[in-house]
Design a protein around this motif. Structure first.
Motif, PDB file in Angstrom:
ATOM      1  N   SER A   7       4.481  19.250 -12.306  1.00 12.73           N
ATOM      2  CA  SER A   7       5.635  20.000 -12.807  1.00 12.73           C
ATOM      3  C   SER A   7       5.550  20.173 -14.319  1.00 12.73           C
ATOM      4  CB  SER A   7       6.939  19.313 -12.417  1.00 12.73           C
ATOM      5  OG  SER A   7       7.058  18.063 -13.057  1.00 12.73           O
ATOM      6  N   ALA A   8       5.017  19.171 -15.019  1.00 10.45           N
ATOM      7  CA  ALA A   8       4.854  19.294 -16.466  1.00 10.45           C
ATOM      8  C   ALA A   8       3.787  20.328 -16.791  1.00 10.45           C
ATOM      9  CB  ALA A   8       4.487  17.944 -17.075  1.00 10.45           C
ATOM     10  N   ALA A   9       2.714  20.365 -16.014  1.00  9.02           N
ATOM     11  CA  ALA A   9       1.653  21.345 -16.240  1.00  9.02           C
ATOM     12  C   ALA A   9       2.151  22.751 -15.932  1.00  9.02           C
ATOM     13  CB  ALA A   9       0.442  21.012 -15.384  1.00  9.02           C
ATOM     14  N   THR A  10       2.969  22.905 -14.915  1.00 11.06           N
ATOM     15  CA  THR A  10       3.522  24.220 -14.572  1.00 11.06           C
ATOM     16  C   THR A  10       4.440  24.715 -15.688  1.00 11.06           C
ATOM     17  OG1 THR A  10       3.453  23.662 -12.235  1.00 11.06           O
ATOM     18  CG2 THR A  10       4.876  25.485 -12.866  1.00 11.06           C
ATOM     19  N   GLY A  11       5.233  23.839 -16.235  1.00 15.20           N
ATOM     20  CA  GLY A  11       6.130  24.221 -17.325  1.00 15.20           C
ATOM     21  C   GLY A  11       5.387  24.531 -18.608  1.00 15.20           C
ATOM     22  N   ALA A  12       4.222  23.940 -18.797  1.00 12.54           N
ATOM     23  CA  ALA A  12       3.466  24.127 -20.036  1.00 12.54           C
ATOM     24  C   ALA A  12       2.526  25.327 -19.971  1.00 12.54           C
ATOM     25  CB  ALA A  12       2.656  22.875 -20.341  1.00 12.54           C
ATOM     26  N   ARG A  13       2.361  25.943 -18.829  1.00 11.30           N
ATOM     27  CA  ARG A  13       1.422  27.063 -18.706  1.00 11.30           C
ATOM     28  C   ARG A  13       1.873  28.266 -19.515  1.00 11.30           C
ATOM     29  NH1 ARG A  13       0.572  26.404 -12.320  1.00 11.30           N
ATOM     30  NH2 ARG A  13      -0.919  24.712 -12.435  1.00 11.30           N
ATOM     31  N   THR A  29       0.830  -1.201   0.000  1.00 12.45           N
ATOM     32  CA  THR A  29       0.000   0.000   0.000  1.00 12.45           C
ATOM     33  C   THR A  29       0.868   1.256   0.000  1.00 12.45           C
ATOM     34  OG1 THR A  29      -1.736  -1.183   1.196  1.00 12.45           O
ATOM     35  CG2 THR A  29      -1.830   1.222   1.237  1.00 12.45           C
ATOM     36  N   ALA A  30       1.914   1.279   0.812  1.00 10.85           N
ATOM     37  CA  ALA A  30       2.810   2.436   0.860  1.00 10.85           C
ATOM     38  C   ALA A  30       3.534   2.618  -0.473  1.00 10.85           C
ATOM     39  CB  ALA A  30       3.812   2.273   1.996  1.00 10.85           C
ATOM     40  N   PHE A  31       3.935   1.521  -1.102  1.00  5.99           N
ATOM     41  CA  PHE A  31       4.606   1.598  -2.400  1.00  5.99           C
ATOM     42  C   PHE A  31       3.673   2.185  -3.452  1.00  5.99           C
ATOM     43  CE2 PHE A  31       5.635  -0.317  -6.524  1.00  5.99           C
ATOM     44  CZ  PHE A  31       6.930   0.144  -6.685  1.00  5.99           C
ATOM     45  N   LYS A  32       2.430   1.711  -3.500  1.00  5.35           N
ATOM     46  CA  LYS A  32       1.464   2.229  -4.471  1.00  5.35           C
ATOM     47  C   LYS A  32       1.204   3.712  -4.240  1.00  5.35           C
ATOM     48  CE  LYS A  32      -1.070  -2.009  -5.509  1.00  5.35           C
ATOM     49  NZ  LYS A  32      -2.372  -2.680  -5.440  1.00  5.35           N
ATOM     50  N   LYS A  33       1.107   4.130  -2.967  1.00  4.91           N
ATOM     51  CA  LYS A  33       0.890   5.537  -2.648  1.00  4.91           C
ATOM     52  C   LYS A  33       2.083   6.368  -3.108  1.00  4.91           C
ATOM     53  CE  LYS A  33      -0.274   8.637   1.165  1.00  4.91           C
ATOM     54  NZ  LYS A  33       0.685   9.659   0.863  1.00  4.91           N
ATOM     55  N   GLY A  34       3.277   5.870  -2.900  1.00  3.01           N
ATOM     56  CA  GLY A  34       4.479   6.576  -3.347  1.00  3.01           C
ATOM     57  C   GLY A  34       4.542   6.725  -4.850  1.00  3.01           C
ATOM     58  N   VAL A  35       4.174   5.677  -5.568  1.00  2.00           N
ATOM     59  CA  VAL A  35       4.163   5.745  -7.033  1.00  2.00           C
ATOM     60  C   VAL A  35       3.138   6.759  -7.504  1.00  2.00           C
ATOM     61  CG1 VAL A  35       3.595   4.434  -9.119  1.00  2.00           C
ATOM     62  CG2 VAL A  35       5.049   3.416  -7.384  1.00  2.00           C
ATOM     63  N   THR A  36       1.946   6.749  -6.905  1.00  2.00           N
ATOM     64  CA  THR A  36       0.900   7.702  -7.278  1.00  2.00           C
ATOM     65  C   THR A  36       1.334   9.127  -6.976  1.00  2.00           C
ATOM     66  OG1 THR A  36      -0.786   6.037  -6.827  1.00  2.00           O
ATOM     67  CG2 THR A  36      -1.516   8.318  -6.941  1.00  2.00           C
ATOM     68  N   ASP A  37       1.934   9.354  -5.813  1.00  6.15           N
ATOM     69  CA  ASP A  37       2.416  10.691  -5.464  1.00  6.15           C
ATOM     70  C   ASP A  37       3.495  11.155  -6.437  1.00  6.15           C
ATOM     71  OD1 ASP A  37       0.675  10.726  -3.348  1.00  6.15           O
ATOM     72  OD2 ASP A  37       2.203  10.324  -1.816  1.00  6.15           O
ATOM     73  N   GLY A  38       4.379  10.269  -6.819  1.00  4.18           N
ATOM     74  CA  GLY A  38       5.429  10.599  -7.785  1.00  4.18           C
ATOM     75  C   GLY A  38       4.853  10.970  -9.140  1.00  4.18           C
ATOM     76  N   GLN A  39       3.859  10.213  -9.596  1.00  2.00           N
ATOM     77  CA  GLN A  39       3.220  10.524 -10.875  1.00  2.00           C
ATOM     78  C   GLN A  39       2.516  11.871 -10.813  1.00  2.00           C
ATOM     79  OE1 GLN A  39       0.700   7.138 -11.541  1.00  2.00           O
ATOM     80  NE2 GLN A  39       2.268   6.027 -12.697  1.00  2.00           N
ATOM     81  N   ASN A  40       1.827  12.138  -9.704  1.00  2.00           N
ATOM     82  CA  ASN A  40       1.144  13.425  -9.555  1.00  2.00           C
ATOM     83  C   ASN A  40       2.143  14.577  -9.541  1.00  2.00           C
ATOM     84  OD1 ASN A  40      -1.330  12.159  -9.451  1.00  2.00           O
ATOM     85  ND2 ASN A  40      -1.437  12.155  -7.220  1.00  2.00           N
ATOM     86  N   GLU A  41       3.268  14.391  -8.890  1.00  2.00           N
ATOM     87  CA  GLU A  41       4.289  15.432  -8.849  1.00  2.00           C
ATOM     88  C   GLU A  41       4.856  15.699 -10.237  1.00  2.00           C
ATOM     89  OE1 GLU A  41       8.647  16.050  -6.810  1.00  2.00           O
ATOM     90  OE2 GLU A  41       7.138  14.919  -5.706  1.00  2.00           O
ATOM     91  N   LEU A  42       5.103  14.643 -11.008  1.00  2.83           N
ATOM     92  CA  LEU A  42       5.599  14.818 -12.377  1.00  2.83           C
ATOM     93  C   LEU A  42       4.575  15.525 -13.254  1.00  2.83           C
ATOM     94  CD1 LEU A  42       7.399  11.422 -13.061  1.00  2.83           C
ATOM     95  CD2 LEU A  42       8.444  13.666 -12.769  1.00  2.83           C
TER      96      LEU A  42
END
Length: 72
Positions: free
Chosen positions: A54-60, A38-51
């Protein structure tokens, strides 16, 4: 070598592990494994959301600085 274990061999291994460690120890171990997954899945999801953030911020703002000076 491990290709020839089969169902009887797996059952024998399961019984030996159960006798050695007991039901309570195996149950608590599986609970910890579940928490880890469960912690691993949460970490992967958080990492994807962070990426994605950051991609949305750069594309604004994609307007070059020179084009903004020309409009003013």
């Amino acid at each position: 070598m491990l290709n020839n274990i089969g169902l009887p061999g797996l059952l024998l291994i399961a019984v030996v592990v159960l006798v050695l460690f007991g039901r309570g120890k195996i149950s608590s171990l599986m609970g910890e494994v579940g928490k880890g997954i469960t912690a691993f899945k949460k970490g992967v999801t958080d990492g994807q959301n962070e990426l994605e953030d950051s991609a949305a911020t750069g594309a604004r703002d994609v307007t070059p600085a020179d084009a903004e000076k020309d409009k003013a």
